[in-house]
Motif scaffolding. Structure first.
Motif, PDB file in Angstrom:
ATOM      1  N   THR A 193     -57.977  -8.470  55.798  1.00 29.14           N
ATOM      2  CA  THR A 193     -58.064  -8.242  54.352  1.00 29.14           C
ATOM      3  C   THR A 193     -58.272  -9.559  53.610  1.00 29.14           C
ATOM      4  N   TYR A 207     -55.387  -1.910  48.421  1.00 28.90           N
ATOM      5  CA  TYR A 207     -54.791  -2.789  49.426  1.00 28.90           C
ATOM      6  C   TYR A 207     -53.508  -3.439  48.906  1.00 28.90           C
ATOM      7  N   PRO A 257     -51.642  -5.502  54.423  1.00 30.71           N
ATOM      8  CA  PRO A 257     -52.788  -5.912  53.607  1.00 30.71           C
ATOM      9  C   PRO A 257     -52.369  -6.470  52.253  1.00 30.71           C
TER      10      PRO A 257
END
Length: 279
Positions: free
Chosen positions: A198, A213, A238
């Protein structure tokens, strides 16, 4: 940058002018696989392109006589993350090829490179599927036996096993800020679509990262096998990802890849280094 070339942009005369003894050919190996609800299917490919470019820059900066030719990225790989859990998650949107197909494709590409007189070739990846990595290794090992002048290696297989770990600056140096123990633990946890991936996508193209996220927690790998449906990701949260961390992770891997390539070109054997997978 000077002395960095893309094979598909070179004419035949331009390719012919390159000094074969002072040219490294890089083959970026991407993938097209599901990365949770927040990352694009090409996350691996985005990471590999960036690592390959930075590696090429580092190689030419540290060796003024070296040329680097980057081959077109291969956007399909084997052994996607969900298939590592007993083939349970058959409804994923990953697009993969069989390990033997991957080995054949790599063999065909490398044979073309060898036919053109080049002797240094290195694959650069970012996917830790064990059958994927083994297929790449088997193809390159066979080609090195077939062509004794060829020096070729799958750099990711060495990196993932821990080789050249001391060849790169730490994340604190690269980000120019303190990396908290929680961040470091999240990065060190084996993952797919977690903190590291991420962060890399936030650094490369934040518009492709789903805003959700920021509220996503980490999923332990062992929990994935018990899930009803494939989550698409596991590992560090994330939500802990930051763009500066992503840029640092790309640079860190590029430094390590560069170190391995320089050793190989200098004639040092990589045989004593750890290599993933062990079997």
């Amino acid at each position: 940058m000077d002395r960095i070339y893309e094979w598909e942009k070179l004419t035949n005369p331009a390719l012919a002018r390159l000094d074969r003894l002072h040219t490294a050919v890089l083959l970026p190996l991407g993938h097209t696989q599901q990365f949770g609800p927040h990352l694009p299917h090409g996350t691996t490919s985005y990471a590999v392109r960036a690592i390959t470019q930075e590696t090429a820059e580092l190689l030419t900066m540290t060796d003024r006589d070296l040329n680097v030719v980057c081959l077109p990225l291969l956007a399909y790989g084997a052994d996607p993350a969900e298939m590592q859990r007993g083939n349970r998650f058959t409804q994923s949107s990953s697009l993969s090829i069989k390990p033997e197909t991957l080995a054949h494709i790599i063999s065909d590409i490398v044979e073309g490179v060898v036919r053109n007189g080049f002797r240094y070739l290195f694959t650069i990846g970012h996917h830790a599927g064990r059958y994927h990595c083994r297929a790449v290794q088997k193809a390159l090992d066979r080609l090195c036996r077939q062509y004794p002048a060829l020096i070729a290696a799958d750099t990711f297989s060495y990196l993932y096993a821990g080789a050249a770990a001391n060849a790169a600056p730490d994340l604190t140096t690269l980000t120019k800020r303190r990396i908290s123990p929680i961040e470091q633990a999240a990065i060190d946890t084996p993952g797919h679509g977690g903190t590291g991936d991420t962060a890399i996508m936030l650094a490369l193209d934040p518009g492709l990262v789903g805003t959700g996220y920021a509220g996503m927690e980490g999923i332990p790998l062992d929990n994935v096998a018990e899930m009803e449906e494939w989550s698409g990701y596991f590992g560090g949260a994330p939500s802990m990802a930051e763009a500066d961390l992503g840029r640092a992770l790309i640079s860190q891997q590029a430094y390590r890849v560069t170190s391995l390539i320089r050793k190989a070109i200098a004639g040092e054997s990589l045989a004593d280094l750890p290599r993933y997978p062990e079997f």
